[in-house]
Every structure is written in C-alpha cells, then in structure tokens.
Design a protein around this motif. Structure first.
Motif, mmCIF file in Angstrom:
data_model
loop_
_atom_site.group_PDB
_atom_site.id
_atom_site.type_symbol
_atom_site.label_atom_id
_atom_site.label_comp_id
_atom_site.label_asym_id
_atom_site.label_seq_id
_atom_site.Cartn_x
_atom_site.Cartn_y
_atom_site.Cartn_z
ATOM 1 N N LEU A 277 0.819 -1.214 0.000
ATOM 2 C CA LEU A 277 0.000 0.000 0.000
ATOM 3 C C LEU A 277 0.854 1.266 0.000
ATOM 4 O O LEU A 277 0.388 2.343 0.377
ATOM 5 N N SER A 278 2.097 1.148 -0.429
ATOM 6 C CA SER A 278 2.943 2.337 -0.501
ATOM 7 C C SER A 278 2.334 3.338 -1.470
ATOM 8 O O SER A 278 1.731 2.969 -2.486
ATOM 9 N N ASP A 279 2.446 4.619 -1.125
ATOM 10 C CA ASP A 279 1.895 5.721 -1.929
ATOM 11 C C ASP A 279 0.365 5.750 -1.928
ATOM 12 O O ASP A 279 -0.230 6.453 -2.745
ATOM 13 N N GLN A 280 -0.272 5.007 -1.015
ATOM 14 C CA GLN A 280 -1.724 5.019 -0.916
ATOM 15 C C GLN A 280 -2.151 5.713 0.371
ATOM 16 O O GLN A 280 -1.582 5.459 1.436
ATOM 17 N N TYR A 281 -3.141 6.588 0.283
ATOM 18 C CA TYR A 281 -3.738 7.188 1.473
ATOM 19 C C TYR A 281 -5.043 6.434 1.760
ATOM 20 O O TYR A 281 -5.948 6.419 0.927
ATOM 21 N N VAL A 282 -5.119 5.820 2.929
ATOM 22 C CA VAL A 282 -6.294 5.045 3.313
ATOM 23 C C VAL A 282 -7.083 5.805 4.373
ATOM 24 O O VAL A 282 -6.548 6.155 5.430
ATOM 25 N N ALA A 283 -8.340 6.085 4.084
ATOM 26 C CA ALA A 283 -9.237 6.716 5.050
ATOM 27 C C ALA A 283 -10.022 5.626 5.761
ATOM 28 O O ALA A 283 -10.693 4.812 5.113
ATOM 29 N N VAL A 284 -9.953 5.610 7.080
ATOM 30 C CA VAL A 284 -10.618 4.594 7.893
ATOM 31 C C VAL A 284 -11.679 5.268 8.759
ATOM 32 O O VAL A 284 -11.392 6.229 9.473
ATOM 33 N N SER A 285 -12.905 4.778 8.688
ATOM 34 C CA SER A 285 -13.963 5.211 9.598
ATOM 35 C C SER A 285 -14.449 3.980 10.343
ATOM 36 O O SER A 285 -15.010 3.059 9.749
ATOM 37 N N ALA A 286 -14.227 3.967 11.659
ATOM 38 C CA ALA A 286 -14.585 2.800 12.469
ATOM 39 C C ALA A 286 -14.521 3.196 13.939
ATOM 40 O O ALA A 286 -13.899 4.205 14.287
ATOM 41 N N PRO A 287 -15.171 2.428 14.816
ATOM 42 C CA PRO A 287 -15.025 2.687 16.249
ATOM 43 C C PRO A 287 -13.542 2.671 16.634
ATOM 44 O O PRO A 287 -12.818 1.744 16.265
ATOM 45 N N MET A 288 -13.092 3.685 17.338
ATOM 46 C CA MET A 288 -11.667 3.792 17.654
ATOM 47 C C MET A 288 -11.343 2.998 18.910
ATOM 48 O O MET A 288 -11.075 3.529 19.989
ATOM 49 N N THR A 289 -11.393 1.688 18.739
ATOM 50 C CA THR A 289 -11.084 0.719 19.783
ATOM 51 C C THR A 289 -9.678 0.178 19.543
ATOM 52 O O THR A 289 -9.075 0.416 18.492
ATOM 53 N N PRO A 290 -9.137 -0.582 20.484
ATOM 54 C CA PRO A 290 -7.825 -1.199 20.250
ATOM 55 C C PRO A 290 -7.787 -2.079 19.001
ATOM 56 O O PRO A 290 -6.751 -2.148 18.327
ATOM 57 N N HIS A 291 -8.912 -2.734 18.666
ATOM 58 C CA HIS A 291 -8.921 -3.564 17.458
ATOM 59 C C HIS A 291 -8.690 -2.714 16.214
ATOM 60 O O HIS A 291 -7.913 -3.070 15.323
ATOM 61 N N GLY B 170 -11.078 15.466 2.982
ATOM 62 C CA GLY B 170 -10.311 16.565 2.405
ATOM 63 C C GLY B 170 -8.864 16.188 2.120
ATOM 64 O O GLY B 170 -8.174 16.883 1.355
ATOM 65 N N GLU B 171 -8.393 15.093 2.695
ATOM 66 C CA GLU B 171 -7.045 14.588 2.417
ATOM 67 C C GLU B 171 -6.980 13.809 1.105
ATOM 68 O O GLU B 171 -5.931 13.309 0.733
ATOM 69 N N ARG B 172 -8.094 13.681 0.436
ATOM 70 C CA ARG B 172 -8.188 13.021 -0.872
ATOM 71 C C ARG B 172 -7.646 11.578 -0.824
ATOM 72 O O ARG B 172 -6.657 11.243 -1.468
ATOM 73 N N PRO B 173 -8.298 10.716 -0.052
ATOM 74 C CA PRO B 173 -7.822 9.339 0.072
ATOM 75 C C PRO B 173 -7.932 8.555 -1.231
ATOM 76 O O PRO B 173 -8.781 8.836 -2.079
ATOM 77 N N ASP B 174 -7.064 7.556 -1.344
ATOM 78 C CA ASP B 174 -7.110 6.630 -2.478
ATOM 79 C C ASP B 174 -8.028 5.448 -2.187
ATOM 80 O O ASP B 174 -8.640 4.887 -3.099
#
Length: 418
Positions: A34-48, A108-112
């Motif tokens: 995943l080099s050069d990839q911006y990943v946007a994650v939306s999820a409960p911010m738990t340890p998992h 706004g970070e323009r994820p891939d």
C-alpha cells in the motif's frame, strides 16, 4: 513498540489475540503493497481498530482515521497519533455533528482507499465530494447496516468506484456476525445492567446473522426468546430454530429485554415504546439509528441515570423504559465496551486489510459497484485462522474433484473413477 504518554501500549492485550493481523503486518513490511496510498478509515476507535491501522501503516499506507459516536478510546487515539504515518480526525466525546465534520476533514485529504464501518465515509464522499469519488481506487465495508446502504447506492448506480462487501464473506458472516457480535453484545448488556438472562423474556428484533447468533446464545443462557422480522424466510428460520415469532408491537408488552439487530432505521418506534413492558431494558446491537430515541424523550415525563450506561425514561402512566448506552451499539458504547472479541476482530480486520491490498495489487481493475470479496481471500484468512489455532482439516480428493468437473454423462458415482 510505540507507547502512549502514560507509558502503556493500549493495543498490547488485543495484540496477543490477533495472530492473523500480526502475520499480515510482518508480510506487508517486506512488500509494502500500500505504498503511496492514502487510506481513510472510519470505524469505532477501539484497540482492534488501532491494530488494523497499524497493519495498514506496516503495508506502507498513510492512514487517516475518524471514529463513531460513543466508541472512541482516548488512549487509542493518543497511540495512533504517535505513529508517523497516521493522523486521527476525531476525539472522544464528539457528537454526531462534530464527527461528520471530522469525516469531511478526513475526505479533504483526498484518500485513495476507504475502509468503512457503516458506510458513513462511502456515502459522504458520493454525496458531498463527487469529484473525489471519481478518483478513489476502491473501498471496503464491514457491517450489515453499511451493506444495506451500499446496496441501495449500487441499485441506483451511484457508486463511482468498486467496493468490497467484507460483511458478506463467509468468514465475516458466519464467524464474526453470528458468534462475535452475540458474545460481545450479551456480555456487555449483562455487565452494564448487572442483570440475569436466565428466566427472562428477550425480544430480538431481526434474524439476520447477528440476530440469529444473539437469539441462540440468549436461549442457551435460559431466556425465553421471541424474534420479530420483516422477512418471511428469516421468520421461518427463526421458527425452525425454536424461537417464538410475532410482531414487535405485540412482543414488547411482555419483554424484559428488547434487543435490535437489524442495521435499519427506526425499527423501534413510538408505537412500540407506548406498548413496552414496565422496566423493560432496551438496547441496540445493529446501529445507533435503530431506536427512535427522540420519540422516547418526547413520551417521557422524566429521565434519570440509575447506573452508568443506563438512562431510565419515566412515562406518564408511571412505566419506565431503561435505554442502554443512549441507543448506541451496546458492545461499543458502554462504560467499558471494546467491541467484538479480539479473536473475531482479528479475522475481520485481516479481511479488510487483504481486501484493500487486493484492490491495488497487480493493477487489478474492477468496475464501479458493490462486489463480493474474492473467495481466494476469504479462504486464505480462514486458513490462517485455523493455522493459528493449530487445527487441521481434510482435503478434497482428486476423485471428488473429477466427479464435479465431469458434470455430464454420469450414470452413477463410479463413472468419476473410470
């Protein structure tokens, strides 16, 4: 290993029970898919989720993370902020409007790539950022409610990029949804309320995979289980599994517990609240959108908080309804909730990781729309899970393969052996 300011690693415990993510992270550090990839994650911010983000970072990705209402762990946020390639966009205590703005900032970070829980980012990018949606490589979604929204978008030809429906894979569907959700929701419900399941009447709203697992385990604990459904086939399955089935309005009058597990909007409405038994315990495991909390507040003459995680609404006739974790998902939003068991989230987030890598691997191209996760990925994660458990299984024999390949001309089972 990165530590928080307090000197403790908030992921250390779940790390011990997440061998698949650990294995993938080690592999990804070598190949950085995943080099050069911006990943946007939306999820409960738990340890998992923190461990999932670490895995994506190990794969070479730059990661931005936003949370969900009532499930953000401050120590996890601090830990992720300490990672050089990770940025968090939400903090503990944010309300729905603040979280929506945090999601806008993330987009706004323009994820891939987008990894979602509930399709909040996936729907938002198409609704408010259509130009960005045209440039996104792909996404994945891990929840029933999220798949419901994506299916509607797909039917209307709205999706601008391919999305893997991780929730629909056999591994996620049968292992996480049936067992993980049931165990975590019931254990959190019991912990928050300090009540006993055995001998109580429990109404489970919805008999999808999650509802089925919850109803089964409630019955195993001694509850009298009642299922309500809108799908006739699932209703029949509930009957065949030994549960009573009826309409929700008629079921709530005798309920000690009412547990929603549909991922759908307003399944418990004013008419159900008006008919609900005195001192009933009402909770959701599907989504914070399932219970009409505004209607409950309008009906009530007063609200108290007898114990952390419980809001007791008093109705004009003196009846009370005990709403757990403000109607938010009970296994994520309680005072000590951390989501599904670590061993389960290990497989789900491993599938999410593999799905994201697959979307960019080898120049792979998929048409825009909702797609099933390839069977090869699902089997791979299942095999890794079995390896971690030191469990071996049988293999299909060559004669069995031959029988199924040679689909025409069979006169009997011996023809496959000729």
């Amino acid at each position: 290993m990165t530590e928080t300011a307090s000197g403790a690693d908030p992921l250390s415990w779940v790390r011990e029970f997440s061998p698949i993510l650990s294995t993938l992270a080690a592999q990804y550090r070598e190949t950085t898919p995943l080099s050069d990839q911006y990943v946007a994650v939306s999820a409960p911010m738990t340890p998992h989720t923190g461990l999932f983000v670490e895995t994506l970072a190990a794969a070479g990705a730059t990661v931005g993370v936003s949370g969900e209402p009532g499930s953000t762990h401050r120590d996890v946020v601090a830990h992720l902020e300490s990672l050089p390639s990770v940025t968090t966009f939400s903090t503990a205590g944010m309300d729905g409007a603040e979280l929506k703005e945090a999601q806008r900032e993330l987009l706004g970070e323009r994820p891939d790539l987008i990894a979602d829980d509930g399709s909040f980012l996936l729907s938002l990018v198409h609704d408010e950022f259509p130009a960005l949606a045209e440039s996104v490589v792909g996404g994945c979604e891990q929840t029933t409610g999220g798949i419901t929204r994506l299916s509607a978008m797909d039917d209307q030809d709205v999706l601008s990029f391919p999305v893997y429906g991780v929730n629909e894979t056999p591994m996620k569907d049968t292992f996480d949804n049936v067992h993980g959700t049931a165990e975590s929701s019931i254990s959190n419900l019991v912990s928050i309320t300090n009540t006993m399941i055995g001998g109580k009447t429990a109404v489970v709203v919805g008999y999808g995979r999650c509802g089925r697992g919850i109803a089964t385990k409630l019955r195993d604990l001694g509850a009298d289980t009642v299922v309500t459904e809108v799908d006739p086939r699932r209703a029949l399955a509930a009957i065949a599994d030994g549960h009573r089935v009826t309409e929700l309005a008629g079921a709530v009058g005798d309920a000690d517990y009412v547990i929603t597990a549909t991922g759908r909007y307003d399944v418990v409405r004013r008419e159900h609240l008006e008919a609900m038994a005195d001192d009933a315990i009402l909770t959701s495991i599907g989504s914070f959108i399932e219970i009409d909390v505004d209607a409950l507040a309008t009906l009530a003459t007063g609200v108290s908080s007898p114990t952390p995680g419980i809001d007791r609404y008093t109705l004009p006739d003196g009846r009370t309804i005990n709403l757990v974790t403000e109607g938010k998902v009970v296994n994520l939003s309680g005072p000590a909730s951390a989501g599904n068991p670590s061993e389960v989230m290990d497989t789900t987030f491993a599938m999410m990781s593999a799905a994201l890598v697959d979307l960019v691997a080898d120049g792979r191209t998929l048409e825009a729309g909702l797609h099933q996760v390839p069977d090869r990925l699902d089997r791979r994660i299942a095999e890794m899970k079995l390896d971690s458990l030191e469990v071996t299984i049988d293999e299909v024999t060559e004669s069995q393969r031959s029988y199924h390949r040679e689909w025409a001309g069979h006169e009997g089972v011996d023809s496959a052996k000729e």
